[in-house]
Design a protein around this motif. Sequence first.
Motif, PDB file in Angstrom:
ATOM      1  N   UNK A  27     -17.809  -3.910  -5.838  1.00 11.80           N
ATOM      2  CA  UNK A  27     -18.045  -2.498  -6.132  1.00 11.80           C
ATOM      3  C   UNK A  27     -16.809  -1.876  -6.735  1.00 11.80           C
ATOM      4  N   UNK A  28     -15.830  -1.532  -5.919  1.00  7.01           N
ATOM      5  CA  UNK A  28     -14.556  -1.020  -6.415  1.00  7.01           C
ATOM      6  C   UNK A  28     -13.436  -1.839  -5.773  1.00  7.01           C
ATOM      7  N   UNK A  29     -12.272  -1.912  -6.421  1.00 11.24           N
ATOM      8  CA  UNK A  29     -11.178  -2.714  -5.874  1.00 11.24           C
ATOM      9  C   UNK A  29     -10.705  -2.185  -4.518  1.00 11.24           C
ATOM     10  N   UNK A  30     -10.298  -3.091  -3.666  1.00  7.11           N
ATOM     11  CA  UNK A  30      -9.719  -2.696  -2.375  1.00  7.11           C
ATOM     12  C   UNK A  30      -8.333  -3.290  -2.170  1.00  7.11           C
ATOM     13  N   UNK A  31      -7.948  -4.246  -3.027  1.00  6.04           N
ATOM     14  CA  UNK A  31      -6.642  -4.854  -2.881  1.00  6.04           C
ATOM     15  C   UNK A  31      -5.546  -3.828  -3.178  1.00  6.04           C
ATOM     16  N   UNK A  32      -4.452  -3.838  -2.407  1.00  7.57           N
ATOM     17  CA  UNK A  32      -3.372  -2.864  -2.630  1.00  7.57           C
ATOM     18  C   UNK A  32      -2.698  -3.098  -3.978  1.00  7.57           C
ATOM     19  N   UNK A  33      -2.657  -2.103  -4.853  1.00  6.64           N
ATOM     20  CA  UNK A  33      -2.097  -2.301  -6.193  1.00  6.64           C
ATOM     21  C   UNK A  33      -0.612  -2.589  -6.194  1.00  6.64           C
ATOM     22  N   UNK A  34       0.103  -2.178  -5.128  1.00 10.08           N
ATOM     23  CA  UNK A  34       1.547  -2.427  -5.041  1.00 10.08           C
ATOM     24  C   UNK A  34       1.857  -3.488  -3.997  1.00 10.08           C
ATOM     25  N   UNK A  35       0.856  -4.282  -3.648  1.00 10.82           N
ATOM     26  CA  UNK A  35       1.063  -5.343  -2.677  1.00 10.82           C
ATOM     27  C   UNK A  35       0.975  -4.838  -1.245  1.00 10.82           C
ATOM     28  N   UNK A  36       0.990  -5.777  -0.311  1.00 14.74           N
ATOM     29  CA  UNK A  36       0.815  -5.407   1.093  1.00 14.74           C
ATOM     30  C   UNK A  36       1.971  -4.556   1.616  1.00 14.74           C
ATOM     31  N   UNK A  37       3.181  -4.833   1.165  1.00 16.56           N
ATOM     32  CA  UNK A  37       4.305  -4.015   1.602  1.00 16.56           C
ATOM     33  C   UNK A  37       4.238  -2.615   0.993  1.00 16.56           C
ATOM     34  N   UNK A  38       3.699  -2.518  -0.221  1.00 17.82           N
ATOM     35  CA  UNK A  38       3.490  -1.208  -0.827  1.00 17.82           C
ATOM     36  C   UNK A  38       2.491  -0.386  -0.049  1.00 17.82           C
ATOM     37  N   UNK A  39       1.474  -1.051   0.489  1.00 22.31           N
ATOM     38  CA  UNK A  39       0.497  -0.339   1.320  1.00 22.31           C
ATOM     39  C   UNK A  39       1.136   0.102   2.638  1.00 22.31           C
ATOM     40  N   UNK A  40       1.949  -0.768   3.233  1.00 23.90           N
ATOM     41  CA  UNK A  40       2.687  -0.376   4.439  1.00 23.90           C
ATOM     42  C   UNK A  40       3.536   0.865   4.174  1.00 23.90           C
ATOM     43  N   UNK A  41       4.247   0.850   3.046  1.00 26.12           N
ATOM     44  CA  UNK A  41       5.139   1.950   2.716  1.00 26.12           C
ATOM     45  C   UNK A  41       4.344   3.233   2.491  1.00 26.12           C
ATOM     46  N   UNK A  42       3.255   3.140   1.734  1.00 25.05           N
ATOM     47  CA  UNK A  42       2.444   4.327   1.445  1.00 25.05           C
ATOM     48  C   UNK A  42       1.880   4.934   2.720  1.00 25.05           C
ATOM     49  N   UNK A  74      -3.148   3.788  -0.227  1.00 28.52           N
ATOM     50  CA  UNK A  74      -3.384   4.465   1.046  1.00 28.52           C
ATOM     51  C   UNK A  74      -4.789   4.278   1.588  1.00 28.52           C
ATOM     52  N   UNK A  75      -5.520   3.282   1.080  1.00 27.33           N
ATOM     53  CA  UNK A  75      -6.868   2.927   1.552  1.00 27.33           C
ATOM     54  C   UNK A  75      -7.873   4.069   1.361  1.00 27.33           C
ATOM     55  N   UNK A  76      -7.870   4.641   0.157  1.00 28.84           N
ATOM     56  CA  UNK A  76      -8.816   5.699  -0.211  1.00 28.84           C
ATOM     57  C   UNK A  76      -9.579   5.264  -1.446  1.00 28.84           C
ATOM     58  N   UNK A  77     -10.905   5.267  -1.369  1.00 29.17           N
ATOM     59  CA  UNK A  77     -11.765   4.816  -2.454  1.00 29.17           C
ATOM     60  C   UNK A  77     -12.237   5.988  -3.307  1.00 29.17           C
ATOM     61  N   UNK A  78     -12.429   5.769  -4.624  1.00 32.02           N
ATOM     62  CA  UNK A  78     -12.858   6.861  -5.508  1.00 32.02           C
ATOM     63  C   UNK A  78     -14.373   7.042  -5.501  1.00 32.02           C
ATOM     64  N   UNK A 135     -26.000   7.962  -3.701  1.00 34.56           N
ATOM     65  CA  UNK A 135     -25.598   7.134  -2.569  1.00 34.56           C
ATOM     66  C   UNK A 135     -25.433   5.660  -2.900  1.00 34.56           C
ATOM     67  N   UNK A 136     -25.970   5.229  -4.054  1.00 32.48           N
ATOM     68  CA  UNK A 136     -25.884   3.817  -4.408  1.00 32.48           C
ATOM     69  C   UNK A 136     -24.691   3.474  -5.260  1.00 32.48           C
ATOM     70  N   UNK A 137     -23.765   4.410  -5.438  1.00 31.78           N
ATOM     71  CA  UNK A 137     -22.624   4.169  -6.320  1.00 31.78           C
ATOM     72  C   UNK A 137     -21.666   3.154  -5.710  1.00 31.78           C
ATOM     73  N   UNK A 138     -20.806   2.542  -6.562  1.00 33.22           N
ATOM     74  CA  UNK A 138     -19.942   1.445  -6.100  1.00 33.22           C
ATOM     75  C   UNK A 138     -19.086   1.765  -4.882  1.00 33.22           C
ATOM     76  N   UNK A 139     -18.512   2.965  -4.804  1.00 31.91           N
ATOM     77  CA  UNK A 139     -17.641   3.275  -3.671  1.00 31.91           C
ATOM     78  C   UNK A 139     -18.407   3.268  -2.357  1.00 31.91           C
ATOM     79  N   UNK A 140     -19.638   3.762  -2.372  1.00 29.01           N
ATOM     80  CA  UNK A 140     -20.448   3.749  -1.154  1.00 29.01           C
ATOM     81  C   UNK A 140     -20.850   2.326  -0.775  1.00 29.01           C
ATOM     82  N   UNK A 141     -21.140   1.500  -1.797  1.00 30.86           N
ATOM     83  CA  UNK A 141     -21.456   0.097  -1.527  1.00 30.86           C
ATOM     84  C   UNK A 141     -20.251  -0.613  -0.910  1.00 30.86           C
ATOM     85  N   UNK A 142     -19.082  -0.332  -1.468  1.00 29.74           N
ATOM     86  CA  UNK A 142     -17.866  -0.958  -0.950  1.00 29.74           C
ATOM     87  C   UNK A 142     -17.576  -0.502   0.477  1.00 29.74           C
TER      88      UNK A 142
END
Length: 290
Positions: free
Chosen positions: A12-27, A123-127, A134-141
Amino acid sequence: MDSAIESEHPQGVPVEPPWGSLGRDFTLGVVSLGSKLILRWLNTYNTTNLATLEEIVRHRPDGTGLLTVCNHTSTLDDPVVMSNLMPWHFFASESHHMGNRWSLCAREICYKSKLLGQFFLSGKTLPIERGQGLGQPAMQTAAQLLARGDWVHLFPEGRVSFSGRLQACRWGVGKLICDAVTQSGRDPVIVPFYHSGMARIMPEHGRIPRVGQTVAVTVGEPIDVSDLTCQCHEAGNTQVWKELTERICSKLHALEEAAPPNPDQQSERQLSPGHADAHIEKQDPVLPEH
């Protein structure tokens, strides 16, 4: 609470942290630290039954999702309230447990530039897309994340309530539950909570958080929906979506009656000049009305 197998990437939409796992920790660490500064140091923060939620976040069975729901009274509810539900180190150590919440935000607000979108995804926020249903990619994800055992947070009203009172909940929360149950074969844990006072910290049209206010968070007990989710396998069963939503909203109403009241900003602006068109509410497209 460990997430499900990392190789199972939701579609649906990406969930991987764009700045890596440490970037997600920092954010997550920086945002939660700022949120705690606002709520705990510059204002007063009280909680009731918060230990129940923390226990579920940390120790629910592997593969069992967590859905939290609450009222929505200001633009700072997430991240400020959400960042104060768990200790700071829980946010800063996301890469070790992957247990922090997933949230949803309108694309035109949180993803209006590439850099801003990377920040919110970190920061684990989907667009979410306005008007895409309700069937859009973010809701599916979001449903796939909940199905695999992650924590997902929703505002069932789908908009900020400037009246201070809980508004009608939208069916999207019921559909999300059914989609997750259909995929995983198990019910998520559903925990409601109600917060009071955020509209005083960040009122309508506010730009800078206020200080010296009091915010109270009341956490409810998990909601049993097993008598309804057994019907989720029936394709297109919108009635069960409605009944799930109504049960969740009724629990939120019960918490509202027990919690301190929120200010009615609609009444306040009627007394203020220059707000003739302020009755138009800002709509959140996450959970479209039925």
